[in-house]
Design a protein around this motif. Structure first.
Motif, PDB file in Angstrom:
ATOM      1  N   ASP A  15       0.813  -1.213   0.000  1.00 27.10           N
ATOM      2  CA  ASP A  15       0.000   0.000   0.000  1.00 27.10           C
ATOM      3  C   ASP A  15       0.852   1.271   0.000  1.00 27.10           C
ATOM      4  O   ASP A  15       0.538   2.256   0.665  1.00 27.10           O
ATOM      5  CB  ASP A  15      -0.945  -0.011   1.213  1.00 27.10           C
ATOM      6  CG  ASP A  15      -2.170   0.866   0.948  1.00 27.10           C
ATOM      7  OD1 ASP A  15      -2.564   1.003  -0.230  1.00 27.10           O
ATOM      8  OD2 ASP A  15      -2.715   1.425   1.920  1.00 27.10           O
ATOM      9  N   SER A  55      -4.978  -4.019  -0.490  1.00 23.84           N
ATOM     10  CA  SER A  55      -4.466  -2.768  -1.045  1.00 23.84           C
ATOM     11  C   SER A  55      -4.522  -2.790  -2.571  1.00 23.84           C
ATOM     12  O   SER A  55      -4.909  -1.811  -3.222  1.00 23.84           O
ATOM     13  CB  SER A  55      -3.029  -2.567  -0.554  1.00 23.84           C
ATOM     14  OG  SER A  55      -2.393  -1.627  -1.359  1.00 23.84           O
ATOM     15  N   ALA A  59      -6.712  -0.259  -4.901  1.00 23.36           N
ATOM     16  CA  ALA A  59      -6.096   0.533  -5.974  1.00 23.36           C
ATOM     17  C   ALA A  59      -6.749   0.210  -7.315  1.00 23.36           C
ATOM     18  O   ALA A  59      -6.977   1.089  -8.154  1.00 23.36           O
ATOM     19  CB  ALA A  59      -4.595   0.245  -6.031  1.00 23.36           C
ATOM     20  N   TRP A  64      -6.476   3.464  -9.994  1.00 26.40           N
ATOM     21  CA  TRP A  64      -5.906   2.817 -11.187  1.00 26.40           C
ATOM     22  C   TRP A  64      -6.968   2.676 -12.281  1.00 26.40           C
ATOM     23  O   TRP A  64      -6.705   2.853 -13.454  1.00 26.40           O
ATOM     24  CB  TRP A  64      -5.334   1.456 -10.781  1.00 26.40           C
ATOM     25  CG  TRP A  64      -4.293   0.881 -11.697  1.00 26.40           C
ATOM     26  CD1 TRP A  64      -4.284  -0.386 -12.199  1.00 26.40           C
ATOM     27  CD2 TRP A  64      -3.109   1.510 -12.204  1.00 26.40           C
ATOM     28  NE1 TRP A  64      -3.172  -0.579 -12.978  1.00 26.40           N
ATOM     29  CE2 TRP A  64      -2.429   0.568 -13.003  1.00 26.40           C
ATOM     30  CE3 TRP A  64      -2.556   2.794 -12.064  1.00 26.40           C
ATOM     31  CZ2 TRP A  64      -1.236   0.851 -13.663  1.00 26.40           C
ATOM     32  CZ3 TRP A  64      -1.356   3.073 -12.721  1.00 26.40           C
ATOM     33  CH2 TRP A  64      -0.714   2.118 -13.505  1.00 26.40           C
ATOM     34  N   THR A 176      -3.752  -4.627 -11.002  1.00 31.32           N
ATOM     35  CA  THR A 176      -2.809  -4.308  -9.940  1.00 31.32           C
ATOM     36  C   THR A 176      -2.105  -5.602  -9.544  1.00 31.32           C
ATOM     37  O   THR A 176      -2.603  -6.699  -9.842  1.00 31.32           O
ATOM     38  CB  THR A 176      -3.515  -3.672  -8.725  1.00 31.32           C
ATOM     39  OG1 THR A 176      -4.588  -4.537  -8.305  1.00 31.32           O
ATOM     40  CG2 THR A 176      -4.075  -2.315  -9.085  1.00 31.32           C
ATOM     41  N   PRO A 202       0.126   4.922  -8.178  1.00 28.27           N
ATOM     42  CA  PRO A 202      -0.643   5.042  -6.932  1.00 28.27           C
ATOM     43  C   PRO A 202      -0.317   3.906  -5.958  1.00 28.27           C
ATOM     44  O   PRO A 202       0.008   2.795  -6.393  1.00 28.27           O
ATOM     45  CB  PRO A 202      -2.100   4.938  -7.404  1.00 28.27           C
ATOM     46  CG  PRO A 202      -2.070   5.256  -8.854  1.00 28.27           C
ATOM     47  CD  PRO A 202      -0.734   4.831  -9.364  1.00 28.27           C
ATOM     48  N   GLY A 204      -0.484   0.791  -3.766  1.00 22.22           N
ATOM     49  CA  GLY A 204      -1.265  -0.439  -3.912  1.00 22.22           C
ATOM     50  C   GLY A 204      -1.263  -1.020  -5.307  1.00 22.22           C
ATOM     51  O   GLY A 204      -1.668  -2.167  -5.506  1.00 22.22           O
ATOM     52  N   VAL A 205      -0.810  -0.252  -6.284  1.00 29.49           N
ATOM     53  CA  VAL A 205      -0.804  -0.787  -7.662  1.00 29.49           C
ATOM     54  C   VAL A 205       0.255  -1.885  -7.799  1.00 29.49           C
ATOM     55  O   VAL A 205       0.041  -2.898  -8.450  1.00 29.49           O
ATOM     56  CB  VAL A 205      -0.562   0.345  -8.686  1.00 29.49           C
ATOM     57  CG1 VAL A 205      -0.290  -0.224 -10.078  1.00 29.49           C
ATOM     58  CG2 VAL A 205      -1.771   1.270  -8.728  1.00 29.49           C
TER      59      VAL A 205
END
Ligand code: ADP
Length: 484
Positions: A15, A55, A59, A64, A176, A202, A204-205
């Protein structure tokens, strides 16, 4: 030169933050060239995996999903730029963690990582649907949607490169990722995760969760909110993953082992063939799933191939991976070294002849001499089982039919090579060899634009090229009733 990764614990990346494992546990990672501990690494448990998957899900459903595809591509290009900036650090980390020679990483792995990233960065905004004129009273079209949360479980032989083979297409598609590097080579994956954050991905991606296969890997496989597993590793673990993934019917891509044949006919350019046969088995200390570990030589040139290959083995510069002149480093771990030495013993006991090598090199680190076995019979274990070390088996064949029978006669189907100047023969072998890739008058090159993978015990599915886009997306049909 870097000899330790750092005195701090290399924490998990979940995250967008570096954090210790919830259990507080750590494990050591070792430099296989010296046997010394180079860093402490946080050890992800099932609870950390759960946090990483949550996470990744948040995302995926959040920032995302809302980002323009072209902007995802731009972030990937930015990541490529940062990898170039930190190339020296990445090369050193990869080398001390895996034992790979710095020269090979710079020449092969790093360029492949960048090529993969930029290739898929360019694809991010070209993942198109189709209008399919099925009816006269409706507009019917397809869109390709990202699958969701991807678990990427990767091995230790090419941590950076194979990691990127999975991360890049997944991110391009809008998925992700939770990346679990192999427990013996976790360092560069964490560094890539950090660079992704710096690039502006971002939180968590891309989560990176070092840990053990049976705990962290298994927790990913079992997790009900993971949509896809992309795995490269051993057939044994591949089978476990397939079983585990059946819980919520995760999509799975498996790139497993090989025992690839490299067939040399008398009409081949022998200099080129033997040179490539040598690098085909000794490159990366033989720790390559597509290694040309079975060299099939026609009986009329058998002795010459054996002798020339042995000479190549003897001239291989083996030693400190940090020195730019080193061509061959150690095996990745003590376990792997023992496994390879065991196989050499098995080969001797089966009656094969060690022409050169056949033992450990030095007594520090996990080096094994490049080894050539002659008088190898097809049914011997050293000719059927993947050794994953610098051990060439040279097998005699009599004619085309014999060569084909031997080449196709293992449980694997990943790659094969054939050397000949006869155009008809070359086409017959390209047609009849059971392999995901057939190399003709070369051995070993791969390119991210070309589909890569195998069948039978080598796994299933294809990575690279367009195939990877299919791996990380699902088609949706939209049917809009218009009336006539
Ligand atoms: P090798 O035997 O060559 O080390 P593995 O197939 O064991 O290769 O390992 C490849 C990757 O699979 C590593 O990241 C490892 O941690 C992971 N792994 C091992 N066992 C499991 C498992 N039961 N479930 C999920 N991942 C696993």
């Amino acid at each position: 030169m870097l000899t330790r990764a750092s005195d701090q614990t290399h924490n998990l990346l979940i995250d967008g933050r570096r954090m210790p494992a919830l259990s507080g546990r750590t494990f050591d990672t070792v430099n296989p060239a010296t046997g010394e501990v180079i860093a402490k690494v946080a050890e992800a448990g099932a609870d950390d995996i759960d946090a990483a998957v949550r996470s990744a899900r948040a995302a995926f459903e959040g920032p995302w999903k809302r980002m323009r595809a072209a902007d995802r591509g731009q972030l990937m290009l930015k990541l490529a730029e940062l990898i170039r900036r930190d190339e020296d650090e990445l090369v050193n980390l990869e080398s001390i963690d895996s034992g790979k020679p710095v020269s090979a990483i710079r020449r092969q792995d790093l360029p492949a990582v960048l090529d993969t990233l930029t290739y898929y960065a360019g694809m991010a905004d070209k993942i198109n649907g189709q209008v399919i004129p099925a009816r006269t009273d409706a507009l019917t079209y397809t869109v390709r949607e990202p699958l969701g949360v991807v678990a990427a479980i990767i091995p230790w032989n090419f941590p950076l490169m194979i990691g990127m083979w999975k991360i890049a297409p997944a991110l391009a598609c809008g998925c992700t990722v939770v990346l679990k590097p192999a427990e013996i080579t976790p360092l560069t994956a964490l560094k890539i995760g950090e660079l992704a954050l710096e690039a502006g991905f971002p939180a968590g991606v891309l989560n990176v969760v070092p840990g053990f296969g049976k705990v962290a890997g298994q927790a990913l496989v079992d997790h009900p909110d993971v949509d896809k597993i992309t795995f490269t590793g051993s057939p044994v673990v591949g089978r476990q993953i397939l079983q585990g993934a059946s819980g919520n019917l995760k999509r799975v891509t498996l790139e497993l082992g090989g025992k690839s044949a490299n067939i040399i006919f008398p009409d081949a350019d022998l200099d080129a063939a033997v040179k490539a046969a040598g690098s085909g088995i000794f490159f990366n200390t033989g720790q390559v799933c597509s290694a040309g570990s079975r060299i099939l030589a026609h009986e009329s040139i058998y002795d010459e191939v054996v002798q020339r290959l042995a000479a190549r083995a003897d001239s291989t510069r083996i030693g400190n991976p940090q020195e730019t002149s080193t061509a061959m480093g150690p095996l990745v771990s003590e376990v792997q070294m023992k496994r390879v030495l065991d196989y050499i013993e098995i080969g001797r006991n089966e009656g094969a002849r060690v022409v050169t090598g056949g033992s450990r090199h030095g007594d520090v680190g996990y080096f094994v001499k490049p080894t050539v076995f002659a008088d190898v019979e097809h049914q011997m274990r050293i000719s059927q089982e993947e050794i994953f070390g610098p051990v060439a088996t040279v097998i005699k064949f009599t004619d085309e039919a014999d060569a084909l029978r031997l080449a196709n006669g293992t449980v694997y189907s990943l790659a094969a090579g054939v050397w000949s100047a006869d155009i008809g023969r070359v086409h017959r072998f390209a047609r009849d060899l059971k392999a995901g890739t057939v190399w003709v008058n070369t051995y070993g090159p791969t390119d991210i634009r070309l589909p890569w993978g195998g069948s039978r015990d080598s796994g299933f599915g294809r990575e690279h090229g367009d195939a990877a886009i299919e791996n990380f997306t699902e088609q949706k049909v939209v049917w809009i009733q218009t009336g006539k």
